[in-house]
Design a protein around this motif. Structure first.
Motif, PDB file in Angstrom:
ATOM      1  N   ALA A 178       6.961   3.168 -45.964  1.00 34.18           N
ATOM      2  CA  ALA A 178       7.466   2.647 -47.236  1.00 34.18           C
ATOM      3  C   ALA A 178       8.627   3.492 -47.748  1.00 34.18           C
ATOM      4  CB  ALA A 178       6.344   2.606 -48.270  1.00 34.18           C
ATOM      5  N   ALA A 179       8.509   4.803 -47.639  1.00 37.13           N
ATOM      6  CA  ALA A 179       9.592   5.686 -48.076  1.00 37.13           C
ATOM      7  C   ALA A 179      10.839   5.466 -47.224  1.00 37.13           C
ATOM      8  CB  ALA A 179       9.145   7.146 -48.001  1.00 37.13           C
ATOM      9  N   ALA A 180      10.671   5.280 -45.938  1.00 35.92           N
ATOM     10  CA  ALA A 180      11.814   5.030 -45.054  1.00 35.92           C
ATOM     11  C   ALA A 180      12.479   3.696 -45.385  1.00 35.92           C
ATOM     12  CB  ALA A 180      11.372   5.056 -43.595  1.00 35.92           C
ATOM     13  N   ALA A 181      11.677   2.674 -45.673  1.00 34.72           N
ATOM     14  CA  ALA A 181      12.233   1.364 -46.021  1.00 34.72           C
ATOM     15  C   ALA A 181      13.009   1.443 -47.332  1.00 34.72           C
ATOM     16  CB  ALA A 181      11.112   0.330 -46.126  1.00 34.72           C
ATOM     17  N   LEU A 182      12.486   2.173 -48.300  1.00 40.33           N
ATOM     18  CA  LEU A 182      13.203   2.346 -49.565  1.00 40.33           C
ATOM     19  C   LEU A 182      14.524   3.072 -49.342  1.00 40.33           C
ATOM     20  CD1 LEU A 182      10.325   3.234 -52.016  1.00 40.33           C
ATOM     21  CD2 LEU A 182      11.868   1.287 -52.197  1.00 40.33           C
ATOM     22  N   HIS A 183      14.513   4.061 -48.474  1.00 41.97           N
ATOM     23  CA  HIS A 183      15.745   4.798 -48.181  1.00 41.97           C
ATOM     24  C   HIS A 183      16.793   3.883 -47.545  1.00 41.97           C
ATOM     25  CE1 HIS A 183      18.522   7.882 -46.954  1.00 41.97           C
ATOM     26  NE2 HIS A 183      18.461   7.417 -45.724  1.00 41.97           N
ATOM     27  N   ARG A 184      16.365   3.089 -46.584  1.00 45.31           N
ATOM     28  CA  ARG A 184      17.295   2.169 -45.908  1.00 45.31           C
ATOM     29  C   ARG A 184      17.821   1.106 -46.867  1.00 45.31           C
ATOM     30  NH1 ARG A 184      13.426   2.468 -41.913  1.00 45.31           N
ATOM     31  NH2 ARG A 184      12.557   0.470 -42.546  1.00 45.31           N
ATOM     32  N   ALA A 185      16.959   0.551 -47.692  1.00 39.56           N
ATOM     33  CA  ALA A 185      17.343  -0.558 -48.558  1.00 39.56           C
ATOM     34  C   ALA A 185      18.118  -0.109 -49.789  1.00 39.56           C
ATOM     35  CB  ALA A 185      16.107  -1.335 -48.998  1.00 39.56           C
ATOM     36  N   GLY A 186      17.731   1.036 -50.347  1.00 41.57           N
ATOM     37  CA  GLY A 186      18.308   1.410 -51.625  1.00 41.57           C
ATOM     38  C   GLY A 186      19.153   2.659 -51.637  1.00 41.57           C
ATOM     39  N   GLY A 187      19.260   3.351 -50.514  1.00 45.17           N
ATOM     40  CA  GLY A 187      20.054   4.577 -50.483  1.00 45.17           C
ATOM     41  C   GLY A 187      19.543   5.594 -51.489  1.00 45.17           C
ATOM     42  N   LYS A 188      20.421   6.083 -52.350  1.00 42.14           N
ATOM     43  CA  LYS A 188      20.031   7.102 -53.328  1.00 42.14           C
ATOM     44  C   LYS A 188      19.011   6.568 -54.323  1.00 42.14           C
ATOM     45  CE  LYS A 188      24.110  10.017 -53.163  1.00 42.14           C
ATOM     46  NZ  LYS A 188      25.160  10.678 -53.922  1.00 42.14           N
ATOM     47  N   ALA A 189      19.167   5.309 -54.733  1.00 44.14           N
ATOM     48  CA  ALA A 189      18.203   4.720 -55.667  1.00 44.14           C
ATOM     49  C   ALA A 189      16.834   4.593 -55.004  1.00 44.14           C
ATOM     50  CB  ALA A 189      18.691   3.359 -56.135  1.00 44.14           C
ATOM     51  N   GLY A 190      16.820   4.190 -53.743  1.00 45.82           N
ATOM     52  CA  GLY A 190      15.567   4.098 -53.005  1.00 45.82           C
ATOM     53  C   GLY A 190      14.906   5.452 -52.830  1.00 45.82           C
ATOM     54  N   ASP A 191      15.717   6.483 -52.581  1.00 40.07           N
ATOM     55  CA  ASP A 191      15.182   7.842 -52.477  1.00 40.07           C
ATOM     56  C   ASP A 191      14.568   8.289 -53.800  1.00 40.07           C
ATOM     57  OD1 ASP A 191      15.788   8.201 -49.831  1.00 40.07           O
ATOM     58  OD2 ASP A 191      17.662   9.272 -50.206  1.00 40.07           O
ATOM     59  N   ALA A 192      15.222   7.948 -54.906  1.00 36.61           N
ATOM     60  CA  ALA A 192      14.700   8.330 -56.221  1.00 36.61           C
ATOM     61  C   ALA A 192      13.350   7.672 -56.478  1.00 36.61           C
ATOM     62  CB  ALA A 192      15.696   7.950 -57.318  1.00 36.61           C
ATOM     63  N   VAL A 193      13.233   6.403 -56.131  1.00 39.60           N
ATOM     64  CA  VAL A 193      11.955   5.700 -56.306  1.00 39.60           C
ATOM     65  C   VAL A 193      10.898   6.311 -55.392  1.00 39.60           C
ATOM     66  CG1 VAL A 193      10.776   3.498 -55.980  1.00 39.60           C
ATOM     67  CG2 VAL A 193      13.010   3.547 -57.066  1.00 39.60           C
ATOM     68  N   ASN A 250      10.761   9.327 -54.169  1.00 41.34           N
ATOM     69  CA  ASN A 250      10.402  10.667 -54.642  1.00 41.34           C
ATOM     70  C   ASN A 250       9.534  10.615 -55.892  1.00 41.34           C
ATOM     71  OD1 ASN A 250      11.700  12.023 -52.590  1.00 41.34           O
ATOM     72  ND2 ASN A 250      13.620  12.151 -53.689  1.00 41.34           N
ATOM     73  N   THR A 251       9.753   9.624 -56.729  1.00 42.21           N
ATOM     74  CA  THR A 251       8.985   9.518 -57.967  1.00 42.21           C
ATOM     75  C   THR A 251       7.614   8.903 -57.745  1.00 42.21           C
ATOM     76  OG1 THR A 251      11.035   9.240 -59.204  1.00 42.21           O
ATOM     77  CG2 THR A 251       9.024   8.570 -60.303  1.00 42.21           C
ATOM     78  N   VAL A 252       7.550   7.871 -56.924  1.00 44.71           N
ATOM     79  CA  VAL A 252       6.314   7.108 -56.772  1.00 44.71           C
ATOM     80  C   VAL A 252       5.494   7.546 -55.560  1.00 44.71           C
ATOM     81  CG1 VAL A 252       5.372   4.788 -56.448  1.00 44.71           C
ATOM     82  CG2 VAL A 252       7.364   5.122 -57.915  1.00 44.71           C
ATOM     83  N   ILE A 253       6.139   7.659 -54.413  1.00 46.70           N
ATOM     84  CA  ILE A 253       5.412   7.900 -53.169  1.00 46.70           C
ATOM     85  C   ILE A 253       5.138   9.384 -52.919  1.00 46.70           C
ATOM     86  CG2 ILE A 253       5.529   7.631 -50.655  1.00 46.70           C
ATOM     87  CD1 ILE A 253       7.074   5.056 -51.128  1.00 46.70           C
ATOM     88  N   ALA A 254       6.084  10.240 -53.228  1.00 46.86           N
ATOM     89  CA  ALA A 254       5.950  11.667 -52.898  1.00 46.86           C
ATOM     90  C   ALA A 254       4.705  12.328 -53.491  1.00 46.86           C
ATOM     91  CB  ALA A 254       7.202  12.421 -53.306  1.00 46.86           C
ATOM     92  N   PRO A 255       4.355  12.086 -54.760  1.00 50.19           N
ATOM     93  CA  PRO A 255       3.144  12.737 -55.278  1.00 50.19           C
ATOM     94  C   PRO A 255       1.879  12.356 -54.523  1.00 50.19           C
ATOM     95  CG  PRO A 255       4.464  11.871 -57.074  1.00 50.19           C
ATOM     96  CD  PRO A 255       5.067  11.361 -55.799  1.00 50.19           C
TER      97      PRO A 255
END
Length: 55
Positions: free
Chosen positions: A13-28, A30-35
């Protein structure tokens, strides 16, 4: 608490967010999945499957 399959899903899921959203996907991610991912005592599952581009 969480197992390998949960770790795989979180990593994917984190990889898909990174591919789809770039920096915005990384922010999401990091905020939602990382914890939640930090609670999993398993290394990067994408590395083990040869799909990780970050490590």
């Amino acid at each position: 608490m969480f197992g390998r399959k949960a770790a795989e899903k979180l990593d994917d899921a984190a990889a898909a967010l990174h591919r789809a959203g770039g920096k915005a996907g990384d922010a999401v991610a990091n905020t939602v999945i990382a914890p939640v991912r930090r609670k999993v005592d398993i290394g990067c599952t994408r590395c083990a499957r040869g799909k990780c581009q970050a490590h």
